[in-house]
Design an enzyme around this catalytic site. Structure first.
Site, PDB file in Angstrom:
ATOM      1  N   ASP A   8     -62.025 -19.312 -37.850  1.00 61.79           N
ATOM      2  CA  ASP A   8     -61.997 -17.786 -38.420  1.00 61.79           C
ATOM      3  C   ASP A   8     -62.796 -18.031 -39.735  1.00 61.79           C
ATOM      4  O   ASP A   8     -62.438 -19.080 -40.423  1.00 61.79           O
ATOM      5  CB  ASP A   8     -60.934 -17.190 -38.724  1.00 61.79           C
ATOM      6  CG  ASP A   8     -60.217 -16.727 -37.802  1.00 61.79           C
ATOM      7  OD1 ASP A   8     -60.616 -16.934 -36.130  1.00 61.79           O
ATOM      8  OD2 ASP A   8     -58.957 -16.044 -37.710  1.00 61.79           O
ATOM      9  N   ASP A 127     -57.474  -5.276 -30.061  1.00 63.95           N
ATOM     10  CA  ASP A 127     -56.448  -5.713 -31.165  1.00 63.95           C
ATOM     11  C   ASP A 127     -55.608  -4.450 -31.366  1.00 63.95           C
ATOM     12  O   ASP A 127     -56.039  -3.518 -31.613  1.00 63.95           O
ATOM     13  CB  ASP A 127     -57.241  -6.007 -32.510  1.00 63.95           C
ATOM     14  CG  ASP A 127     -58.357  -6.822 -32.323  1.00 63.95           C
ATOM     15  OD1 ASP A 127     -58.096  -7.683 -31.579  1.00 63.95           O
ATOM     16  OD2 ASP A 127     -59.164  -7.058 -33.042  1.00 63.95           O
TER      17      ASP A 127
END
Length: 237
Positions: A8, A127
């Site tokens: 990330d 998500d």
């Protein structure tokens, strides 16, 4: 089962968040390309990249680091975060990214995703917070069920779905196997689990459930998962 270790990117660094909160970022490397190289040495085939700044801004924000990662490893790369138009998709593919993840735009403009999936290697990122789809870098929750969104992309050329239980992400409290398999059943697509993975117990539970793949993040960075062992077990089943 495919294991995709994650990098990330926030402000050019490799970080991990807790529950998707940007101010929870813990920096693990100032040179993310070196992390990708390490994954390659450990036997990975893929790296899962997320441009965190891009996810919030709605446009690419860590381009230099993404280029560096591509130039310094032979892994297959998937990338998400801030991809909202065809120009960005084409730009990343020209850079050598293998497939792109469309998340927030999948909720707002499903037809766009279907059009792109007909032309390019596209993965949908779903998500969820308490089963409802989260958007805009998880800063907002929509009124759509994650399973309903999964059904929307059942037969349109999407390569896979990555489903993240936001409440578990970065917490290492155990992966949500049931949620993952619900998404897989709803879509009929290859489904990759994300969020909460801690150790080999989770890897084995996902394999037993018949899961297609999983993202490994903080469990690697904090040392609770031996990635080499995970690859070995996943490839043997």
């Amino acid at each position: 089962m495919t294991i995709l270790p994650a990098i990330d990117l926030k402000d050019g660094k490799a970080v991990r968040l807790s529950k998707g909160l940007m101010d929870s970022a813990k920096i693990y490397s100032d040179e993310p390309w070196q992390v990708a190289k390490r994954f390659e040495e450990l036997g990975s085939e893929w790296v899962h990249l997320v441009d965190l700044n891009g996810a919030f801004a709605g446009e690419p924000k860590n381009l230099e680091q993404i280029k560096k990662i591509r130039e310094n490893c032979n892994l297959r790369l998937e990338l998400g975060g801030g991809i909202r138009d065809e120009e960005t998709i084409k730009m990343y593919l020209e850079l050598g990214i293998d497939r792109l993840i469309l998340g927030s735009i999948a909720v707002k403009d499903a037809q766009f995703v279907k059009d792109m999936a007909a032309k390019y290697p596209i993965v949908v990122g779903i998500d969820a917070i308490d089963g409802m789809v989260a958007v805009e870098g998880w800063a907002e929750t929509s009124d759509m069920k994650a399973t309903d969104l999964a059904k929307e992309f059942a037969a349109c050329g999407v390569e896979a779905i990555i489903c993240t239980d936001v409440g578990r992400d970065g917490m290492m409290t155990g992966v949500n196997v049931d949620f993952t398999m619900e998404i897989a059943k709803a879509s009929g697509l290859e489904t990759i689990a994300s969020g909460g993975l801690k150790d080999m117990t989770d890897i084995n539970a996902l394999i037993e459930a018949g899961c297609d793949g999983t993202i490994v993040g903080k469990a690697f960075y904090e040392g609770t998962l031996d990635l080499e062992e995970a690859f070995r077990v996943a490839n043997a089943k």
